[in-house]
Design a protein around this motif. Structure first.
Motif, PDB file in Angstrom:
ATOM      1  N   GLU A 128      81.293  34.407  33.645  1.00  0.00           N
ATOM      2  CA  GLU A 128      80.901  33.421  34.665  1.00  0.00           C
ATOM      3  C   GLU A 128      80.590  34.116  35.990  1.00  0.00           C
ATOM      4  O   GLU A 128      79.609  33.782  36.656  1.00  0.00           O
ATOM      5  CB  GLU A 128      82.013  32.390  34.860  1.00  0.00           C
ATOM      6  CG  GLU A 128      82.163  31.406  33.728  1.00  0.00           C
ATOM      7  CD  GLU A 128      83.396  30.523  33.894  1.00  0.00           C
ATOM      8  OE1 GLU A 128      83.982  30.488  34.994  1.00  0.00           O
ATOM      9  OE2 GLU A 128      83.769  29.868  32.900  1.00  0.00           O
ATOM     10  N   ALA A 129      81.438  35.055  36.354  1.00  0.00           N
ATOM     11  CA  ALA A 129      81.225  35.771  37.614  1.00  0.00           C
ATOM     12  C   ALA A 129      79.909  36.560  37.569  1.00  0.00           C
ATOM     13  O   ALA A 129      79.150  36.592  38.544  1.00  0.00           O
ATOM     14  CB  ALA A 129      82.403  36.708  37.892  1.00  0.00           C
ATOM     15  N   ARG A 130      79.640  37.194  36.431  1.00  0.00           N
ATOM     16  CA  ARG A 130      78.396  37.968  36.279  1.00  0.00           C
ATOM     17  C   ARG A 130      77.191  37.039  36.342  1.00  0.00           C
ATOM     18  O   ARG A 130      76.191  37.338  36.996  1.00  0.00           O
ATOM     19  CB  ARG A 130      78.410  38.713  34.955  1.00  0.00           C
ATOM     20  CG  ARG A 130      77.194  39.580  34.749  1.00  0.00           C
ATOM     21  CD  ARG A 130      77.327  40.426  33.480  1.00  0.00           C
ATOM     22  NE  ARG A 130      76.242  41.347  33.362  1.00  0.00           N
ATOM     23  CZ  ARG A 130      75.051  41.051  32.828  1.00  0.00           C
ATOM     24  NH1 ARG A 130      74.830  39.845  32.363  1.00  0.00           N
ATOM     25  NH2 ARG A 130      74.099  41.954  32.751  1.00  0.00           N
ATOM     26  N   THR A 131      77.253  35.895  35.689  1.00  0.00           N
ATOM     27  CA  THR A 131      76.158  34.924  35.699  1.00  0.00           C
ATOM     28  C   THR A 131      75.892  34.423  37.116  1.00  0.00           C
ATOM     29  O   THR A 131      74.740  34.330  37.549  1.00  0.00           O
ATOM     30  CB  THR A 131      76.478  33.745  34.763  1.00  0.00           C
ATOM     31  OG1 THR A 131      76.697  34.257  33.441  1.00  0.00           O
ATOM     32  CG2 THR A 131      75.360  32.735  34.727  1.00  0.00           C
ATOM     33  N   LEU A 191      74.229  37.252  39.112  1.00  0.00           N
ATOM     34  CA  LEU A 191      72.818  37.410  38.741  1.00  0.00           C
ATOM     35  C   LEU A 191      71.962  36.290  39.313  1.00  0.00           C
ATOM     36  O   LEU A 191      70.831  36.521  39.747  1.00  0.00           O
ATOM     37  CB  LEU A 191      72.669  37.467  37.214  1.00  0.00           C
ATOM     38  CG  LEU A 191      73.141  38.758  36.545  1.00  0.00           C
ATOM     39  CD1 LEU A 191      73.086  38.610  35.033  1.00  0.00           C
ATOM     40  CD2 LEU A 191      72.319  39.934  37.003  1.00  0.00           C
ATOM     41  N   ALA A 192      72.480  35.080  39.331  1.00  0.00           N
ATOM     42  CA  ALA A 192      71.735  33.954  39.907  1.00  0.00           C
ATOM     43  C   ALA A 192      71.500  34.176  41.394  1.00  0.00           C
ATOM     44  O   ALA A 192      70.408  33.907  41.911  1.00  0.00           O
ATOM     45  CB  ALA A 192      72.487  32.644  39.671  1.00  0.00           C
ATOM     46  N   GLY A 193      72.524  34.666  42.090  1.00  0.00           N
ATOM     47  CA  GLY A 193      72.378  34.973  43.521  1.00  0.00           C
ATOM     48  C   GLY A 193      71.349  36.062  43.756  1.00  0.00           C
ATOM     49  O   GLY A 193      70.549  35.997  44.689  1.00  0.00           O
ATOM     50  N   HIS A 224      65.906  37.723  45.431  1.00  0.00           N
ATOM     51  CA  HIS A 224      64.638  38.369  45.061  1.00  0.00           C
ATOM     52  C   HIS A 224      63.466  37.411  45.291  1.00  0.00           C
ATOM     53  O   HIS A 224      62.418  37.810  45.811  1.00  0.00           O
ATOM     54  CB  HIS A 224      64.690  38.819  43.598  1.00  0.00           C
ATOM     55  CG  HIS A 224      63.426  39.468  43.128  1.00  0.00           C
ATOM     56  ND1 HIS A 224      63.044  40.717  43.544  1.00  0.00           N
ATOM     57  CD2 HIS A 224      62.455  39.009  42.300  1.00  0.00           C
ATOM     58  CE1 HIS A 224      61.888  41.012  42.988  1.00  0.00           C
ATOM     59  NE2 HIS A 224      61.516  39.997  42.228  1.00  0.00           N
ATOM     60  N   GLU A 225      63.642  36.163  44.918  1.00  0.00           N
ATOM     61  CA  GLU A 225      62.591  35.162  45.106  1.00  0.00           C
ATOM     62  C   GLU A 225      62.273  34.978  46.594  1.00  0.00           C
ATOM     63  O   GLU A 225      61.110  34.920  46.990  1.00  0.00           O
ATOM     64  CB  GLU A 225      63.021  33.833  44.475  1.00  0.00           C
ATOM     65  CG  GLU A 225      61.973  32.755  44.511  1.00  0.00           C
ATOM     66  CD  GLU A 225      60.771  33.065  43.639  1.00  0.00           C
ATOM     67  OE1 GLU A 225      59.672  32.595  43.980  1.00  0.00           O
ATOM     68  OE2 GLU A 225      60.926  33.773  42.632  1.00  0.00           O
TER      69      GLU A 225
END
Length: 121
Positions: free
Chosen positions: A16-19, A22-24, A29-30
């Motif tokens: 969960e922490a990794r997900t 990665l979302a952040g 990046h966007e």
């Protein structure tokens, strides 16, 4: 010391922490990509203005080169040529090649006879 495998709950929290991380990263990046697109439009406008109105010819050329470079028209970095040399003995004939060799040996101070003796040893 004995290694203990992490529990299923710990592994789930790590996933969960990794997900979330990665979302952040994806959001950041966007945002950066959009900011760069906006900045690129402004930069191209500045380069176009510089290419048209700069007092110095060098500044105009540099602006034009920058515009062309970003448009994908990169200059040739290096030109390579392949030159094939024909066999000298075929080109000049065996007799001409022998004369050229004898002249070259005389230029460096060695007689053709001495060269023939040295090569047999």
């Amino acid at each position: 010391m004995r290694w203990l495998a992490p529990s299923g709950a710990l592994m789930a929290r790590a996933r969960e922490a990794r997900t979330a991380w990665l979302a952040g990263q994806s959001d950041a990046h966007e945002r950066q990509s959009l900011a760069l697109v906006d900045a690129a439009d402004t930069a191209i406008t500045v380069l176009l203005d510089q290419a048209q109105t700069a007092r110095s010819a060098m500044a105009r050329v540099q602006a034009a080169v920058a515009i062309l470079d970003r448009a994908g028209h990169k200059p040739v970095e290096r030109i390579e040529q392949a030159i094939a040399f024909a066999d000298v003995t075929r080109e000049l004939g065996a007799l001409d090649a022998r004369v050229i060799l004898e002249e070259a040996l005389l230029e460096i101070g060695q007689s053709p006879a001495a060269q023939a003796t040295d090569s047999k040893v």
